[in-house]
Scaffold this active site. Structure first.
Site, PDB file in Angstrom:
ATOM      1  N   GLY A 244       0.829  -1.212   0.000  1.00 59.75           N
ATOM      2  CA  GLY A 244       0.000   0.000   0.000  1.00 59.75           C
ATOM      3  C   GLY A 244       0.858   1.255   0.000  1.00 59.75           C
ATOM      4  N   GLU A 263      -6.128  -0.067   2.190  1.00 64.36           N
ATOM      5  CA  GLU A 263      -6.452  -0.665   3.480  1.00 64.36           C
ATOM      6  C   GLU A 263      -5.340  -1.657   3.774  1.00 64.36           C
ATOM      7  OE1 GLU A 263      -9.359  -3.838   4.043  1.00 64.36           O
ATOM      8  OE2 GLU A 263      -7.711  -3.924   5.456  1.00 64.36           O
ATOM      9  N   CYS A 300      -7.911  -8.993   8.142  1.00 63.11           N
ATOM     10  CA  CYS A 300      -7.361  -7.717   8.614  1.00 63.11           C
ATOM     11  C   CYS A 300      -8.026  -7.282   9.917  1.00 63.11           C
ATOM     12  CB  CYS A 300      -7.505  -6.654   7.533  1.00 63.11           C
ATOM     13  SG  CYS A 300      -9.080  -6.738   6.709  1.00 63.11           S
ATOM     14  N   GLU A 388       2.156  -5.999  13.487  1.00 69.95           N
ATOM     15  CA  GLU A 388       1.107  -6.891  13.003  1.00 69.95           C
ATOM     16  C   GLU A 388       1.694  -8.246  12.608  1.00 69.95           C
ATOM     17  OE1 GLU A 388      -0.466  -5.967   9.145  1.00 69.95           O
ATOM     18  OE2 GLU A 388      -2.404  -6.857   9.611  1.00 69.95           O
TER      19      GLU A 388
HETATM   20  P1  NAP Z   1       0.223  -7.528  -1.064  1.00 65.02           P
HETATM   21  O1  NAP Z   1       1.405  -8.367  -1.089  1.00 65.02           O
HETATM   22  O2  NAP Z   1       0.393  -6.132  -0.614  1.00 65.02           O
HETATM   23  O3  NAP Z   1      -0.389  -7.569  -2.549  1.00 65.02           O
HETATM   24  C1  NAP Z   1      -1.605  -6.903  -2.902  1.00 65.02           C
HETATM   25  C2  NAP Z   1      -1.528  -6.491  -4.372  1.00 65.02           C
HETATM   26  O4  NAP Z   1      -0.619  -5.407  -4.507  1.00 65.02           O
HETATM   27  C3  NAP Z   1      -1.031  -7.570  -5.295  1.00 65.02           C
HETATM   28  O5  NAP Z   1      -1.709  -7.457  -6.538  1.00 65.02           O
HETATM   29  C4  NAP Z   1       0.435  -7.250  -5.481  1.00 65.02           C
HETATM   30  O6  NAP Z   1       0.835  -7.752  -6.728  1.00 65.02           O
HETATM   31  C5  NAP Z   1       0.435  -5.724  -5.424  1.00 65.02           C
HETATM   32  N1  NAP Z   1       1.669  -5.160  -4.863  1.00 65.02           N
HETATM   33  C6  NAP Z   1       2.241  -5.499  -3.687  1.00 65.02           C
HETATM   34  N2  NAP Z   1       3.340  -4.764  -3.472  1.00 65.02           N
HETATM   35  C7  NAP Z   1       3.471  -3.928  -4.538  1.00 65.02           C
HETATM   36  C8  NAP Z   1       4.419  -2.928  -4.902  1.00 65.02           C
HETATM   37  N3  NAP Z   1       5.465  -2.650  -4.125  1.00 65.02           N
HETATM   38  N4  NAP Z   1       4.250  -2.282  -6.064  1.00 65.02           N
HETATM   39  C9  NAP Z   1       3.197  -2.568  -6.864  1.00 65.02           C
HETATM   40  N5  NAP Z   1       2.275  -3.516  -6.577  1.00 65.02           N
HETATM   41  C10 NAP Z   1       2.395  -4.189  -5.427  1.00 65.02           C
HETATM   42  O7  NAP Z   1      -0.959  -8.098  -0.141  1.00 65.02           O
HETATM   43  P2  NAP Z   1      -1.518  -9.572   0.017  1.00 65.02           P
HETATM   44  O8  NAP Z   1      -1.167 -10.368  -1.172  1.00 65.02           O
HETATM   45  O9  NAP Z   1      -2.918  -9.500   0.389  1.00 65.02           O
HETATM   46  O10 NAP Z   1      -0.763 -10.129   1.267  1.00 65.02           O
HETATM   47  C11 NAP Z   1       0.553 -10.575   1.154  1.00 65.02           C
HETATM   48  C12 NAP Z   1       1.289 -10.243   2.396  1.00 65.02           C
HETATM   49  O11 NAP Z   1       0.768  -9.046   2.974  1.00 65.02           O
HETATM   50  C13 NAP Z   1       1.125 -11.316   3.411  1.00 65.02           C
HETATM   51  O12 NAP Z   1       2.365 -11.950   3.589  1.00 65.02           O
HETATM   52  C14 NAP Z   1       0.685 -10.665   4.644  1.00 65.02           C
HETATM   53  O13 NAP Z   1       1.634 -10.876   5.648  1.00 65.02           O
HETATM   54  C15 NAP Z   1       0.643  -9.197   4.364  1.00 65.02           C
HETATM   55  N6  NAP Z   1      -0.609  -8.622   4.847  1.00 65.02           N
HETATM   56  C16 NAP Z   1      -1.787  -8.706   4.147  1.00 65.02           C
HETATM   57  C17 NAP Z   1      -2.946  -8.159   4.688  1.00 65.02           C
HETATM   58  C18 NAP Z   1      -4.291  -8.267   4.026  1.00 65.02           C
HETATM   59  O14 NAP Z   1      -5.313  -7.877   4.638  1.00 65.02           O
HETATM   60  N7  NAP Z   1      -4.407  -8.767   2.810  1.00 65.02           N
HETATM   61  C19 NAP Z   1      -2.896  -7.520   5.916  1.00 65.02           C
HETATM   62  C20 NAP Z   1      -1.674  -7.459   6.541  1.00 65.02           C
HETATM   63  C21 NAP Z   1      -0.557  -7.998   6.013  1.00 65.02           C
HETATM   64  P3  NAP Z   1       2.357  -8.083  -7.158  1.00 65.02           P
HETATM   65  O15 NAP Z   1       2.973  -8.812  -6.026  1.00 65.02           O
HETATM   66  O16 NAP Z   1       2.143  -8.882  -8.403  1.00 65.02           O
HETATM   67  O17 NAP Z   1       2.989  -6.756  -7.426  1.00 65.02           O
END
Ligand code: NAP
Length: 521
Positions: A244, A263, A300, A388
């Site tokens: 985010g 979020e 979350c 978290e």
């Molecule tokens: P995420 O890794 O943030 O990915 C969400 C989306 O954003 C994906 O489409 C991802 O695709 C993209 N993205 C992520 N980082 C990016 C960046 N630096 N630049 C551009 N696009 C980006 O979230 P998630 O897949 O839901 O969760 C993965 C990790 O997040 C977990 O290991 C967890 O620990 C943590 N997390 C998630 C949540 C939740 O509510 N979902 C809450 C807390 C923590 P690409 O990877 O293809 O770029």
């Protein structure tokens, strides 16, 4: 309907020059289907289409946009078990959870249909001209207009409700904004199937194909290029704090900075007030364990922090919670990478001198829940204890009294939720804590558990940073539309030139405020 891994650009399909594979959640093994990696050219083409679609889609009478949105749930329903089976394989989430999530996804699309038909979201406010005033006041008419194309990023833990046809997409489409989804690489088959359902609805209603496009991909560069494109007017994101924040940074570095509604991160404190804890520690402990273990803790709104006054009742609560956790069946996590991140976070807590592990089992390949205990003074002295943990891990903080509970709460970062468990004897102390909770979180609960977010008009699923990047809004509930609208005032514009929503005859029969009062219908 089938899955072929293509880039779904408006009404057409494109192969990709490169491809990626989804990973089976349970085993970590790559799944056979290849998915196209969308590239910069695809971002450009999708944004061009979305820009072409924006004016016409945004100007549709609300009931026409509602009719379009109403078709999407039917199409999702027609995907039948293929959708559920695909999501199960990609995420490891159990059937019942995914069926429930599908219900929530179609329910929230229908909620926005109702909101469109009511027309209140346009917030039409009219101040008729006052020519006798000094100086004379011109005729002023205000309404909400859509921002334009919106980029949506889904989360791994909600392959349906926060993904291709999830809350952000539904809110943006309802507001009249074309949507480009950056497909989540953890559930590309699920995303493609849902996109195909949306495409049928676009075609059936004769809408411009640029109203919806889906760009699959597994590299950060894709999302970064999408957010950086000048034609994207706003971003809806659910996921990690790092992801985010990366998108917020890209959007604010643009020549024309953009709003990003991300979020991200929350540990959802739960305060057990002395009266409630003394009388009901057993039931509270079991309720807490059930909430913590829901979806392997991959919510979350997971209760990651329990705060109470030290004493026998808290000792009994902790023991009972550990026992309830030991009886809960271990669950598969969303991906091996997420499980490894969870295990590393639990190990980091183990290494904190101030935290004691009271329960933790780690069956190979699954999540069995972890519970730690600490004191308020240790918690206040070590920021690592407030981090978290994504998964079923929670920390119980023992405090010396109400003043220390307040100090712990005041130290926390912004949250999606904050909860009090109380009974009538606790009300005076609770009254002192409530203002702290309201300044901390987007949703304040009493005698409930934070997991389970009602999709409704009054819901707020948001909160101060880092719960979200913009604490003024919500990503669940009808208010979510407001993120993708802006207000325009028409001053002195002749009736013939006004948009339908503002014309004197009120042809759309909208609820409107005229000179401070509801306009008679
Ligand atoms: P995420 O890794 O943030 O990915 C969400 C989306 O954003 C994906 O489409 C991802 O695709 C993209 N993205 C992520 N980082 C990016 C960046 N630096 N630049 C551009 N696009 C980006 O979230 P998630 O897949 O839901 O969760 C993965 C990790 O997040 C977990 O290991 C967890 O620990 C943590 N997390 C998630 C949540 C939740 O509510 N979902 C809450 C807390 C923590 P690409 O990877 O293809 O770029």
């Amino acid at each position: 309907v089938g899955i072929n891994g293509a880039i779904l650009m408006g009404a057409s399909e494109r192969p990709g020059a490169a491809s990626f594979q989804a990973v089976e959640a349970a085993t970590g093994a790559p799944m056979p289907q290849l998915y196209a990696e969308a590239l910069a050219d695809d971002v450009d083409a999708a944004c061009a289409l979305a820009e072409e679609a924006a004016a016409g889609f945004g100007a549709l009478p609300p009931p026409e946009r509602a009719a379009f949105l109403d078709t999407i749930p039917d199409q999702i329903g027609d995907l039948g078990d293929l959708l559920i089976a695909t999501a199960m394989a990609e995420t490891g989430l159990p059937r019942a959870r995914l069926e429930g999530e599908r219900g929530r996804t179609v329910g929230q699309l229908r909620m926005f249909c109702d909101e469109l038909r009511r027309g209140r979201y346009l917030d039409v406010t009219i101040e008729p001209a006052l020519p006798e005033h000094t100086p004379p006041r011109p005729d002023l008419r205000r309404m909400a207009v859509p921002l334009g194309p919106v980029a949506v990023f889904g989360a791994s833990n909600f392959p349906l409700a926060f993904s291709a046809a999830g809350g952000d997409t539904a809110a943006a489409l309802a507001a009249g904004c074309p949507v480009i989804v950056k497909g989540h690489p953890a559930h590309p088959g699920t995303g493609e199937l849902v996109t195909r359902a949306i495409r049928v609805a676009v075609e059936r209603h004769g809408l411009h194909e640029g109203v919806f496009s889906y760009l699959p991909g597994s590299r950060h560069e894709l999302g970064a290029a999408l957010v950086a494109d000048r034609r994207i007017r706003a971003v809806g994101f659910t996921g990690s704090r790092a992801g985010g924040l990366a998108l917020v940074e890209i959007a604010s570095a643009r020549a024309e900075p953009n709003p990003v509604f991300a979020e991200m991160s929350s540990i959802n404190p739960v305060v057990l007030m002395p009266g409630a804890l003394g009388r009901g520690w057993g039931q509270l402990a079991r309720g807490f364990a059930a909430s913590l273990m829901l979806g392997a803790g991959q919510f979350c709104t997971n209760p990651g922090l329990v705060i109470a006054i030290e004493g026998e009742a808290l000792d009994a609560f902790v023991q009972e919670a550990a026992s309830a956790l030991s009886m809960a069946a271990p669950q598969v996590m969303l991906s091996p990478a997420i499980r490894q991140a969870y295990e590393a976070a639990v190990a980091a807590l183990d290494a904190c001198a101030g935290a004691l592990r009271v329960y933790g089992s780690a069956p190979a390949g699954a999540c069995g829940g972890s519970l730690f205990r600490t004191t308020a003074s240790a918690f206040l002295a070590d920021e690592a204890l407030a981090k978290e943990v994504f998964g079923a891990c929670s920390l119980v903080i023992g405090c010396s009294g109400m003043a220390e509970i307040a100090r712990v709460l005041e130290r926390l970062e912004g949250q999606l939720t904050a909860t009090l468990h109380l009974e009538s004897a606790d009300e005076a102390d609770a009254a002192a804590l409530l203002p702290i909770l309201a300044s901390l979180a987007g949703r304040v609960l009493v005698n409930g558990w934070p997991t389970g977010v009602e999709v409704s008009a009054a819901m707020v699923h948001g909160g101060p940073f880092p719960a979200t990047s913009d604490g003024r809004s919500t990503s669940v509930g009808t208010l979510a539309m407001q993120r993708f609208l802006r207000a325009v005032c028409y001053q002195g514009v002749p009736d013939a030139l006004l948009p339908a929503a503002l014309k004197r005859a009120n042809p759309w029969r909208l609820p409107r405020l005229v000179a401070g009062n509801p306009e008679p219908s």
